[in-house]
Write a protein that holds these residues in place. Structure first.
Motif, PDB file in Angstrom:
ATOM      1  N   VAL A   1       0.583  -1.163  -0.168  1.00  0.00           N
ATOM      2  CA  VAL A   1      -0.069   0.020  -0.047  1.00  0.00           C
ATOM      3  C   VAL A   1       0.827   1.297   0.108  1.00  0.00           C
ATOM      4  CG1 VAL A   1      -0.241  -0.141   2.600  1.00  0.00           C
ATOM      5  CG2 VAL A   1      -2.008   1.044   0.979  1.00  0.00           C
ATOM      6  N   LEU A   2       1.598   1.642   0.914  1.00  0.00           N
ATOM      7  CA  LEU A   2       2.432   2.657   1.056  1.00  0.00           C
ATOM      8  C   LEU A   2       3.880   2.274   2.005  1.00  0.00           C
ATOM      9  CD1 LEU A   2       0.306   5.527   1.902  1.00  0.00           C
ATOM     10  CD2 LEU A   2       1.620   5.197  -0.010  1.00  0.00           C
ATOM     11  N   ALA A   3       4.897   2.993   1.803  1.00  0.00           N
ATOM     12  CA  ALA A   3       6.165   2.756   2.383  1.00  0.00           C
ATOM     13  C   ALA A   3       6.462   4.120   3.041  1.00  0.00           C
ATOM     14  CB  ALA A   3       7.143   2.157   1.525  1.00  0.00           C
ATOM     15  N   VAL A   4       7.282   3.933   4.101  1.00  0.00           N
ATOM     16  CA  VAL A   4       7.811   5.499   4.707  1.00  0.00           C
ATOM     17  C   VAL A   4       8.605   5.968   3.965  1.00  0.00           C
ATOM     18  CG1 VAL A   4       8.861   6.084   6.795  1.00  0.00           C
ATOM     19  CG2 VAL A   4       7.367   4.191   7.167  1.00  0.00           C
ATOM     20  N   GLY A   5       8.437   7.269   3.990  1.00  0.00           N
ATOM     21  CA  GLY A   5       9.379   7.981   3.027  1.00  0.00           C
ATOM     22  C   GLY A   5       8.692   8.279   1.660  1.00  0.00           C
ATOM     23  N   THR A   6       7.544   7.843   1.298  1.00  0.00           N
ATOM     24  CA  THR A   6       6.732   8.069   0.042  1.00  0.00           C
ATOM     25  C   THR A   6       5.972   9.202   0.149  1.00  0.00           C
ATOM     26  OG1 THR A   6       5.080   6.342   0.668  1.00  0.00           O
ATOM     27  CG2 THR A   6       7.169   5.810  -0.639  1.00  0.00           C
ATOM     28  N   ARG A   7       5.304   9.372  -0.824  1.00  0.00           N
ATOM     29  CA  ARG A   7       4.425  10.820  -0.819  1.00  0.00           C
ATOM     30  C   ARG A   7       3.102  10.624  -1.319  1.00  0.00           C
ATOM     31  NH1 ARG A   7       5.194  16.245  -0.188  1.00  0.00           N
ATOM     32  NH2 ARG A   7       3.763  17.648  -1.271  1.00  0.00           N
ATOM     33  N   LEU A   8       1.995  10.850  -0.638  1.00  0.00           N
ATOM     34  CA  LEU A   8       0.672  10.581  -1.103  1.00  0.00           C
ATOM     35  C   LEU A   8      -0.151  12.000  -1.101  1.00  0.00           C
ATOM     36  CD1 LEU A   8      -1.657   8.395  -1.486  1.00  0.00           C
ATOM     37  CD2 LEU A   8      -1.934   8.477   0.952  1.00  0.00           C
ATOM     38  N   GLY A   9      -0.242  12.327  -2.314  1.00  0.00           N
ATOM     39  CA  GLY A   9      -0.941  13.610  -2.750  1.00  0.00           C
ATOM     40  C   GLY A   9      -0.062  14.638  -2.139  1.00  0.00           C
TER      41      GLY A   9
ATOM     42  N   TYR B   1       0.947  14.979   1.057  1.00  0.00           N
ATOM     43  CA  TYR B   1       1.624  14.560   2.291  1.00  0.00           C
ATOM     44  C   TYR B   1       2.532  13.628   2.172  1.00  0.00           C
ATOM     45  CZ  TYR B   1      -3.183  16.119   3.319  1.00  0.00           C
ATOM     46  OH  TYR B   1      -4.328  16.811   3.262  1.00  0.00           O
ATOM     47  N   ASP B   2       3.635  13.736   3.052  1.00  0.00           N
ATOM     48  CA  ASP B   2       4.751  12.887   3.160  1.00  0.00           C
ATOM     49  C   ASP B   2       4.596  11.829   4.448  1.00  0.00           C
ATOM     50  OD1 ASP B   2       6.250  14.307   1.266  1.00  0.00           O
ATOM     51  OD2 ASP B   2       6.794  15.778   2.959  1.00  0.00           O
ATOM     52  N   ILE B   3       4.789  10.502   4.034  1.00  0.00           N
ATOM     53  CA  ILE B   3       4.424   9.404   5.043  1.00  0.00           C
ATOM     54  C   ILE B   3       5.589   9.504   5.936  1.00  0.00           C
ATOM     55  CG2 ILE B   3       3.846   6.977   5.144  1.00  0.00           C
ATOM     56  CD1 ILE B   3       1.804   8.728   3.942  1.00  0.00           C
ATOM     57  N   LEU B   4       5.279   9.392   7.362  1.00  0.00           N
ATOM     58  CA  LEU B   4       6.362   9.434   8.171  1.00  0.00           C
ATOM     59  C   LEU B   4       6.574   8.149   8.993  1.00  0.00           C
ATOM     60  CD1 LEU B   4       5.969  13.107   9.688  1.00  0.00           C
ATOM     61  CD2 LEU B   4       7.628  12.422   7.966  1.00  0.00           C
ATOM     62  N   ALA B   5       5.375   7.463   9.492  1.00  0.00           N
ATOM     63  CA  ALA B   5       5.415   6.160   9.914  1.00  0.00           C
ATOM     64  C   ALA B   5       4.114   5.647   9.813  1.00  0.00           C
ATOM     65  CB  ALA B   5       5.557   6.579  11.663  1.00  0.00           C
ATOM     66  N   LYS B   6       4.164   4.158  10.186  1.00  0.00           N
ATOM     67  CA  LYS B   6       2.907   3.486  10.128  1.00  0.00           C
ATOM     68  C   LYS B   6       2.469   3.348  11.749  1.00  0.00           C
ATOM     69  CE  LYS B   6       4.765  -0.112   8.279  1.00  0.00           C
ATOM     70  NZ  LYS B   6       6.129   0.260   7.458  1.00  0.00           N
ATOM     71  N   LEU B   7       1.208   3.815  11.635  1.00  0.00           N
ATOM     72  CA  LEU B   7       0.446   3.877  13.202  1.00  0.00           C
ATOM     73  C   LEU B   7      -0.314   2.550  13.479  1.00  0.00           C
ATOM     74  CD1 LEU B   7      -0.691   7.374  13.426  1.00  0.00           C
ATOM     75  CD2 LEU B   7       1.462   6.491  14.267  1.00  0.00           C
ATOM     76  N   LYS B   8      -1.106   2.044  12.600  1.00  0.00           N
ATOM     77  CA  LYS B   8      -1.864   0.825  12.970  1.00  0.00           C
ATOM     78  C   LYS B   8      -2.207   0.440  11.711  1.00  0.00           C
ATOM     79  CE  LYS B   8      -5.795  -0.504  15.897  1.00  0.00           C
ATOM     80  NZ  LYS B   8      -6.752   0.094  16.768  1.00  0.00           N
ATOM     81  N   ALA B   9      -2.418  -0.890  11.747  1.00  0.00           N
ATOM     82  CA  ALA B   9      -2.873  -1.789  10.457  1.00  0.00           C
ATOM     83  C   ALA B   9      -4.013  -2.613  11.024  1.00  0.00           C
ATOM     84  CB  ALA B   9      -1.828  -2.558   9.823  1.00  0.00           C
ATOM     85  N   GLY B  10      -5.303  -2.568   9.913  1.00  0.00           N
ATOM     86  CA  GLY B  10      -6.334  -3.158  10.513  1.00  0.00           C
ATOM     87  C   GLY B  10      -6.726  -4.336   9.319  1.00  0.00           C
ATOM     88  N   GLY B  11      -7.674  -4.798   9.547  1.00  0.00           N
ATOM     89  CA  GLY B  11      -8.327  -5.536   8.358  1.00  0.00           C
ATOM     90  C   GLY B  11      -8.729  -5.069   7.145  1.00  0.00           C
ATOM     91  N   MET B  12      -9.192  -3.659   7.248  1.00  0.00           N
ATOM     92  CA  MET B  12      -9.365  -2.951   5.891  1.00  0.00           C
ATOM     93  C   MET B  12      -8.909  -1.842   5.714  1.00  0.00           C
ATOM     94  SD  MET B  12     -13.623  -3.017   6.864  1.00  0.00           S
ATOM     95  CE  MET B  12     -13.291  -2.366   8.272  1.00  0.00           C
ATOM     96  N   ALA B  13      -7.838  -1.089   6.498  1.00  0.00           N
ATOM     97  CA  ALA B  13      -7.103   0.041   6.165  1.00  0.00           C
ATOM     98  C   ALA B  13      -6.083  -0.195   7.157  1.00  0.00           C
ATOM     99  CB  ALA B  13      -8.079   1.240   6.314  1.00  0.00           C
ATOM    100  N   THR B  14      -5.061   0.877   6.778  1.00  0.00           N
ATOM    101  CA  THR B  14      -3.830   1.122   7.554  1.00  0.00           C
ATOM    102  C   THR B  14      -3.722   2.633   7.974  1.00  0.00           C
ATOM    103  OG1 THR B  14      -2.829  -0.694   6.449  1.00  0.00           O
ATOM    104  CG2 THR B  14      -1.460   0.828   7.407  1.00  0.00           C
ATOM    105  N   LEU B  15      -3.328   2.957   8.965  1.00  0.00           N
ATOM    106  CA  LEU B  15      -3.080   4.320   9.429  1.00  0.00           C
ATOM    107  C   LEU B  15      -1.905   4.768   9.402  1.00  0.00           C
ATOM    108  CD1 LEU B  15      -5.308   6.648  10.929  1.00  0.00           C
ATOM    109  CD2 LEU B  15      -4.407   5.667  12.960  1.00  0.00           C
ATOM    110  N   PHE B  16      -1.643   5.866   9.055  1.00  0.00           N
ATOM    111  CA  PHE B  16      -0.306   6.419   8.653  1.00  0.00           C
ATOM    112  C   PHE B  16      -0.163   7.755   9.326  1.00  0.00           C
ATOM    113  CE2 PHE B  16      -0.615   3.479   5.243  1.00  0.00           C
ATOM    114  CZ  PHE B  16       0.696   2.900   5.088  1.00  0.00           C
ATOM    115  N   LEU B  17       1.201   8.249   9.826  1.00  0.00           N
ATOM    116  CA  LEU B  17       1.354   9.518  10.360  1.00  0.00           C
ATOM    117  C   LEU B  17       2.097  10.340   9.185  1.00  0.00           C
ATOM    118  CD1 LEU B  17       1.626  11.522  12.586  1.00  0.00           C
ATOM    119  CD2 LEU B  17       3.921  10.489  13.157  1.00  0.00           C
ATOM    120  N   ALA B  18       1.564  11.260   8.929  1.00  0.00           N
ATOM    121  CA  ALA B  18       2.012  11.956   7.681  1.00  0.00           C
ATOM    122  C   ALA B  18       2.109  13.358   8.263  1.00  0.00           C
ATOM    123  CB  ALA B  18       1.044  11.985   6.502  1.00  0.00           C
ATOM    124  N   ARG B  19       2.706  14.082   7.151  1.00  0.00           N
ATOM    125  CA  ARG B  19       2.874  15.826   7.369  1.00  0.00           C
ATOM    126  C   ARG B  19       2.846  16.387   6.051  1.00  0.00           C
ATOM    127  NH1 ARG B  19       8.634  15.981   8.849  1.00  0.00           N
ATOM    128  NH2 ARG B  19       8.909  15.991   6.529  1.00  0.00           N
TER     129      ARG B  19
END
Length: 544
Positions: free
Chosen positions: A18-26, A28-46
């Motif tokens: 789905v994503l990797a730390v250091g990549t860019r989504l729109g 937003y810069d992805i800084l860390a993965k906070l939590k992963a669930g069965g349907m989605a993953t929560l990321f910390l971004a800036r």
């Protein structure tokens, strides 16, 4: 909040592509993965902007294997559109809904803190629980956020009928700065919204209202019931509904039997008991009509709850969640750690940390509180179970083997008494028999012939003529070889005539013969005759 660092095995349901730390989504810069669930993953971004503008956000990204599921994507989009309309300090705000390369993502405000479930787990490990004032303060803030969601209206000022349907300790976020936030409207109900997938019941079973567990229509009072469960558990430090299997738990939720919280926490007042029990009324009509009504009732029952502010909660969180705060600081990127370094830590609190534990918690020694699993997610009950009629499906457990019903004790007692009486009767007969009788002869009775009804016979007068000649006992009643006591005498003539008189009546049954005993009395015993029955009374003169 658990943070996944690079190199750590992902949690169940996490899609590594789905994503990797250091990549860019729109933007937003992805800084860390906070939590992963069965349907989605929560990321910390800036998000960065002009003139050095920076803002930390949380981004929820749908897993790639679900991105092609149109019904799920529609539900995800509806959640974003619904939550973005809610503006309240006790609800996590949604800032943006985006899409990139077929992946939908939801941008929300980032709250550095822990869930209410994590706080209760930390208290349980310390043998403590929240005071009624602190528990009611947290519940009151959640109720304020719920009421804002329930009152959401469309462009025509018509209520949207929003129902969260998943209020639980896992979805109450406690910021380390002392704020309380309601999160996750993923299964919320609203007008013209698809909130479930596949027609099944989704949510956390132990926090469902009975009507929700039955699959019936729900309204805002369903959320009132759920926050009632959360408050009950905060006050008692116990789980209201516990079962090893989902179907058994579903049965408990559908037919709740709730004790007042004061049963397990005697310091709770009757007024607060009444508030909790009204929120947990199985009948929808017996509950508070709105979340605002329940919040006001809490303030009236326990005025001290409204005196607690964010600083008090922040001190308590720093004292209880100190290990989690230190772990987050070590795992978060340096840029993020520098921002949240201002959060008070346990070592900086000093004596104030101990004071917070003493004033805002009380002893919970001896209470067996089962900690929540970190990856606790909603359970899905099959539609065949959800669509049952008002009579719920019985849990699948084996009934105990039926025990034989013991016989009543009086039956055994009666048998023993009967046996004793029979033994006494036999013994008495043996003792009373004379020694000269070798054995007792019993002549069976002849079967009685049916006789017509006869007129009553008048009893003879006392004075009766008796023959002077002595009579001998019957020959068969005298023992063989024994000398006869008297000579046989001829019966009187009138007696012979009486015996020879013909009668239309059947012969009467002769009396039972008994063995005659030798007697030394001077007057011989009078022979006894059985008179035949007559149809009409006979004059006394004809008897002899």
């Amino acid at each position: 909040m658990r943070i996944l660092v690079d190199g750590e095995p992902p949690e169940a349901g996490y899609d590594a592509r789905v994503l990797a730390v250091g990549t860019r989504l729109g933007a937003y810069d992805i800084l860390a993965k906070l939590k992963a669930g069965g349907m989605a993953t929560l990321f910390l971004a800036r998000r960065s902007g002009a003139a050095g503008f920076r803002r930390h956000v949380a981004i929820k990204v749908v897993h790639e294997h679900l991105a092609s599921d149109r019904s799920f994507v529609r539900m995800f989009v509806d959640e974003a559109l619904l939550q973005a309309r809610i503006h309240h300090p006790n609800v996590v705000h949604v800032e943006e809904l985006g899409e990139q390369d077929g992946q939908h993502f939801l941008v929300m405000e980032y709250v550095h803190g822990c869930s209410l479930a994590q706080l209760m787990d930390g208290l349980a490990r310390r043998g403590r629980r929240l005071t009624p004032e602190m528990a009611c303060n947290v519940a009151a803030q959640v109720l304020a956020g719920l009421h804002a969601a329930h009152e959401l209206r469309d462009e025509q000022s018509a209520l949207l009928g929003v129902v969260h349907r998943d209020v639980s300790p896992q979805n109450v976020l406690l910021a380390y700065e002392g704020h309380v936030k309601l999160i996750d409207f993923g299964v919320a109900k609203a007008k013209n919204r698809q909130s479930t997938v596949g027609g099944s019941l989704k949510g956390k079973l132990r926090y469902m209202a009975p009507e929700q567990a039955f699959g019936r229509p729900v309204d805002r009072r369903c959320d009132v019931y759920a926050i009632g469960i959360v408050l009950w558990e905060m006050l008692t430090m116990r789980k209201l509904f516990q079962a090893e299997e989902d179907l058994a738990l579903l049965e408990l939720v559908r037919h709740p039997k709730v004790d007042p919280p004061s049963t397990y926490a005697p310091e709770i007042s009757p007024a607060l008991d009444a508030v909790v029990m009204k929120a947990l009324a199985p009948n929808v009509e017996d509950r508070f009509a709105t979340a605002h009504d329940m919040r006001r009732a809490i303030a009236e029952a326990l005025p001290g709850a409204v005196m607690i502010d964010a600083a008090n909660l922040a001190e308590l969180l720093a004292a209880v969640m100190d290990a989690a705060i230190e772990r987050d600081l070590r795992q978060l990127p340096p840029s993020v750690s520098a921002v949240i370094e201002n959060v008070e830590r346990r070592d900086a609190l000093g004596a104030r940390g101990d004071e917070a534990l003493k004033t805002m918690t009380i002893s919970a020694a001896g209470i067996d509180y089962a900690p929540e699993e970190e990856a606790s997610e909603r359970v899905s009950i099959p539609p065949t179970i959800v669509r049952t009629s008002p009579t719920p499906a019985a849990p699948t457990f084996v009934a105990p083997e039926a025990k034989p019903t013991p016989r009543a004790p009086w039956i055994a007692i009666a048998a023993v008494v009967l046996a004793v009486l029979v033994a006494i009767g036999i013994g008495a007969a043996v003792v009373m028999r004379p020694a000269s009788d070798p054995e007792m002869t019993v002549t069976p009775l002849a079967p009685a012939s049916p006789t017509p009804a006869v007129a009553p016979v008048v009893a003879p007068p006392p004075a009766i003529a008796v023959p002077t000649a002595p009579t001998a006992p019957p020959a068969d009643a005298v023992e063989p070889g024994a000398p006869s006591a008297v000579e046989p005498a001829a019966p009187p003539a009138d007696a012979v005539a009486e015996q020879e008189r013909p009668s239309a009546e059947p012969e009467a049954v002769p009396p039972r013969e008994t063995t005659a005993r030798p007697t030394s009395e001077s007057a011989p015993r009078r022979a006894t005759r059985e008179r035949p029955a007559r149809r009409a009374p006979v004059p006394l003169a004809d008897e002899f």
